[in-house]
Motif scaffolding. Structure first.
Motif, PDB file in Angstrom:
ATOM      1  N   UNK A  10     -56.315 -34.660   6.564  1.00 55.90           N
ATOM      2  CA  UNK A  10     -57.316 -34.345   6.677  1.00 55.90           C
ATOM      3  C   UNK A  10     -58.507 -35.337   6.687  1.00 55.90           C
ATOM      4  N   UNK A  11     -58.397 -36.218   6.517  1.00 58.91           N
ATOM      5  CA  UNK A  11     -58.978 -37.761   7.147  1.00 58.91           C
ATOM      6  C   UNK A  11     -58.786 -37.713   8.402  1.00 58.91           C
ATOM      7  N   UNK A  12     -57.589 -38.037   8.958  1.00 54.21           N
ATOM      8  CA  UNK A  12     -57.610 -37.780  10.813  1.00 54.21           C
ATOM      9  C   UNK A  12     -57.499 -36.483  11.271  1.00 54.21           C
ATOM     10  N   UNK A  13     -57.551 -36.067  10.967  1.00 53.75           N
ATOM     11  CA  UNK A  13     -58.226 -34.475  11.744  1.00 53.75           C
ATOM     12  C   UNK A  13     -59.785 -34.278  11.995  1.00 53.75           C
ATOM     13  N   UNK A  14     -60.275 -35.220  10.624  1.00 50.71           N
ATOM     14  CA  UNK A  14     -62.020 -35.184  10.428  1.00 50.71           C
ATOM     15  C   UNK A  14     -61.665 -36.396  11.179  1.00 50.71           C
TER      16      UNK A  14
ATOM     17  N   UNK B  80     -52.470 -34.353  -3.139  1.00 55.37           N
ATOM     18  CA  UNK B  80     -52.567 -35.390  -2.394  1.00 55.37           C
ATOM     19  C   UNK B  80     -52.123 -35.688  -1.245  1.00 55.37           C
ATOM     20  N   UNK B  81     -51.408 -35.254  -0.523  1.00 54.77           N
ATOM     21  CA  UNK B  81     -50.607 -35.428   0.579  1.00 54.77           C
ATOM     22  C   UNK B  81     -51.453 -35.070   1.562  1.00 54.77           C
ATOM     23  N   UNK B  82     -52.295 -34.141   1.632  1.00 49.93           N
ATOM     24  CA  UNK B  82     -52.981 -33.349   2.710  1.00 49.93           C
ATOM     25  C   UNK B  82     -54.348 -34.121   2.791  1.00 49.93           C
ATOM     26  N   UNK B  83     -54.526 -35.592   1.553  1.00 53.91           N
ATOM     27  CA  UNK B  83     -56.145 -36.292   2.186  1.00 53.91           C
ATOM     28  C   UNK B  83     -55.666 -36.601   3.623  1.00 53.91           C
ATOM     29  N   UNK B  84     -54.207 -37.352   3.682  1.00 48.34           N
ATOM     30  CA  UNK B  84     -54.488 -38.246   4.463  1.00 48.34           C
ATOM     31  C   UNK B  84     -54.502 -37.731   5.636  1.00 48.34           C
TER      32      UNK B  84
END
Length: 95
Positions: A7-11, A1-5
């Protein structure tokens, strides 16, 4: 779950970059279209001045037809008008 933020920032960064690129391309296309329209209007103005000088004031429908010609056609007309003897030659060329 730590990768989700992350990923959202990169997106989000990718979306913003895409939007910026799209806006820049749109500006460039708009400038190019504006230049083309300006060139066409300038060409039409010169050709109309030459025709008016040669034959006197042209009828409005002929003026409108000439103003709608492409730059390439205006260049052709600019050369052809040197051979015109009358407005009839111009009308025949336009037809």
């Amino acid at each position: 779950m730590r990768l989700a933020p992350l990923y959202e920032q990169d997106r989000e960064a990718a979306i913003q970059q895409g939007e910026a690129i799209g806006l820049q391309k749109g500006r460039i296309e708009g400038i190019q279209q504006g230049e083309a329209i300006g060139l066409q209007k300038g060409e039409a103005k010169v050709v109309l001045r030459l025709l008016n000088r040669r034959f006197g004031q042209l009828p409005p429908h002929i003026t409108e037809t000439i103003q709608k010609l492409s730059v390439e056609k205006l260049e052709d007309l600019g050369e052809a008008l040197l051979d015109f003897k009358s407005q009839a030659d111009l009308i025949n060329w336009l037809n």
